[in-house]
Design an enzyme around this catalytic site. Structure first.
Site, mmCIF file in Angstrom:
data_model
loop_
_atom_site.group_PDB
_atom_site.id
_atom_site.type_symbol
_atom_site.label_atom_id
_atom_site.label_comp_id
_atom_site.label_asym_id
_atom_site.label_seq_id
_atom_site.Cartn_x
_atom_site.Cartn_y
_atom_site.Cartn_z
ATOM 1 N N ASN A 213 -7.503 4.163 -11.433
ATOM 2 C CA ASN A 213 -6.175 5.192 -10.965
ATOM 3 C C ASN A 213 -4.940 5.001 -11.960
ATOM 4 O OD1 ASN A 213 -7.789 6.383 -8.777
ATOM 5 N ND2 ASN A 213 -7.180 4.662 -7.483
ATOM 6 N N ARG B 162 -13.869 -8.480 -3.644
ATOM 7 C CA ARG B 162 -14.187 -7.451 -2.898
ATOM 8 C C ARG B 162 -12.736 -6.753 -2.352
ATOM 9 N NH1 ARG B 162 -19.420 -7.369 -1.866
ATOM 10 N NH2 ARG B 162 -20.319 -9.387 -1.866
ATOM 11 N N ASP B 163 -12.826 -5.326 -2.598
ATOM 12 C CA ASP B 163 -11.308 -4.641 -1.922
ATOM 13 C C ASP B 163 -11.359 -4.995 -0.612
ATOM 14 O OD1 ASP B 163 -10.023 -1.937 -3.193
ATOM 15 O OD2 ASP B 163 -9.888 -2.290 -0.895
ATOM 16 N N ILE B 164 -9.921 -5.203 -0.187
ATOM 17 C CA ILE B 164 -9.702 -5.379 1.080
ATOM 18 C C ILE B 164 -9.803 -4.147 2.036
ATOM 19 C CG2 ILE B 164 -7.228 -4.757 1.442
ATOM 20 C CD1 ILE B 164 -6.564 -7.384 2.606
ATOM 21 N N HIS C 191 -6.859 -2.053 -12.736
ATOM 22 C CA HIS C 191 -7.997 -2.521 -12.120
ATOM 23 C C HIS C 191 -9.150 -1.484 -11.998
ATOM 24 C CE1 HIS C 191 -5.243 -1.041 -9.089
ATOM 25 N NE2 HIS C 191 -6.261 -0.578 -8.329
ATOM 26 N N HIS D 47 -12.289 0.240 -9.856
ATOM 27 C CA HIS D 47 -12.822 0.315 -8.853
ATOM 28 C C HIS D 47 -14.183 0.389 -9.075
ATOM 29 C CE1 HIS D 47 -9.355 0.967 -6.009
ATOM 30 N NE2 HIS D 47 -8.992 1.309 -7.226
ATOM 31 N N VAL E 184 -1.336 -0.501 -6.645
ATOM 32 C CA VAL E 184 -1.135 -1.936 -7.346
ATOM 33 C C VAL E 184 -0.820 -1.649 -8.546
ATOM 34 C CG1 VAL E 184 -2.157 -4.330 -7.503
ATOM 35 C CG2 VAL E 184 -2.316 -2.926 -5.316
HETATM 36 P P1 5GP Z 1 -5.275 1.537 -6.314
HETATM 37 O O1 5GP Z 1 -4.873 2.441 -5.338
HETATM 38 O O2 5GP Z 1 -3.992 0.732 -7.015
HETATM 39 O O3 5GP Z 1 -6.131 1.948 -7.316
HETATM 40 O O4 5GP Z 1 -6.112 0.364 -5.716
HETATM 41 C C1 5GP Z 1 -5.567 -0.851 -5.319
HETATM 42 C C2 5GP Z 1 -6.675 -1.334 -4.276
HETATM 43 O O5 5GP Z 1 -6.218 -2.935 -4.089
HETATM 44 C C3 5GP Z 1 -6.848 -0.591 -3.098
HETATM 45 O O6 5GP Z 1 -8.189 -0.141 -2.922
HETATM 46 C C4 5GP Z 1 -6.477 -1.703 -1.790
HETATM 47 O O7 5GP Z 1 -7.521 -1.531 -0.893
HETATM 48 C C5 5GP Z 1 -6.666 -2.831 -2.810
HETATM 49 N N1 5GP Z 1 -6.094 -4.081 -2.259
HETATM 50 C C6 5GP Z 1 -4.718 -4.163 -1.701
HETATM 51 N N2 5GP Z 1 -4.230 -5.109 -1.487
HETATM 52 C C7 5GP Z 1 -5.264 -6.129 -1.430
HETATM 53 C C8 5GP Z 1 -5.372 -7.433 -1.360
HETATM 54 O O8 5GP Z 1 -4.525 -8.100 -0.813
HETATM 55 N N3 5GP Z 1 -6.748 -8.002 -1.361
HETATM 56 C C9 5GP Z 1 -7.724 -7.201 -1.912
HETATM 57 N N4 5GP Z 1 -8.756 -7.885 -2.227
HETATM 58 N N5 5GP Z 1 -7.624 -6.182 -2.261
HETATM 59 C C10 5GP Z 1 -6.381 -5.347 -1.833
#
Ligand code: 5GP
Ligand code: ZN
Length: 114
Positions: free
Chosen positions: A87, A29-31, A100, A102, A96
């Site tokens: 992304n 799950r996303d945080i 990944h 979503h 990150v």
């Molecule tokens: P991006 O913006 O790189 O496409 O998505 C990164 C996602 O990682 C974001 O939706 C963010 O909420 C999630 N995220 C960042 N840090 C953590 C974490 O420590 N644990 C989890 N489960 N999700 C994270």
């Protein structure tokens, strides 16, 4: 990658809210969830961005999509609908740098995205 958050999750150094895993991928799950179901599908292998995918990674990307499909079916969102998003770099808002997928579901999702 020592300083990669998702590598730390893949290594078990940080424990996520795990919903599914295979030999090659993890789903957790996303945080900061943006929908009733918002999970991230990551490969255990470190790949920084979509730009860094190699031909040999094609099967791995397929496994990521199939893992998302599995969770969708299990959570019963196959018919109502869902969205898969990856992304890449600054304009897409990648934060990150370990690829990944979503998976978002559980509410109407607008298009075009922001
Ligand atoms: P991006 O913006 O790189 O496409 O998505 C990164 C996602 O990682 C974001 O939706 C963010 O909420 C999630 N995220 C960042 N840090 C953590 C974490 O420590 N644990 C989890 N489960 N999700 C994270
Ligand atoms: Zn990584």
């Amino acid at each position: 990658m020592d300083d990669c958050l998702f590598c730390k999750i893949a290594a078990g150094d940080i424990v996520p809210d795990l919903v599914y895993e295979t030999k090659s991928v993890l789903v957790f799950r996303d945080i900061n969830p943006q929908a009733p179901l918002h999970v991230l599908v990551i490969p255990r292998k470190h790949i920084s961005t979509l730009n860094d995918l190699a031909v040999d990674d094609a099967g791995l990307v397929g496994e990521m999509v199939l893992a998302a499909q599995h969770v969708v079916a299990r959570e019963d969102y196959a018919e109502s609908g869902y969205r898969l998003v990856m992304n890449c770099n600054g304009d897409a808002g990648q934060t990150v740098f370990h690829i990944h997928l979503h998976l978002l579901a559980g509410r109407p999702l607008t298009w075009p995205p922001g």
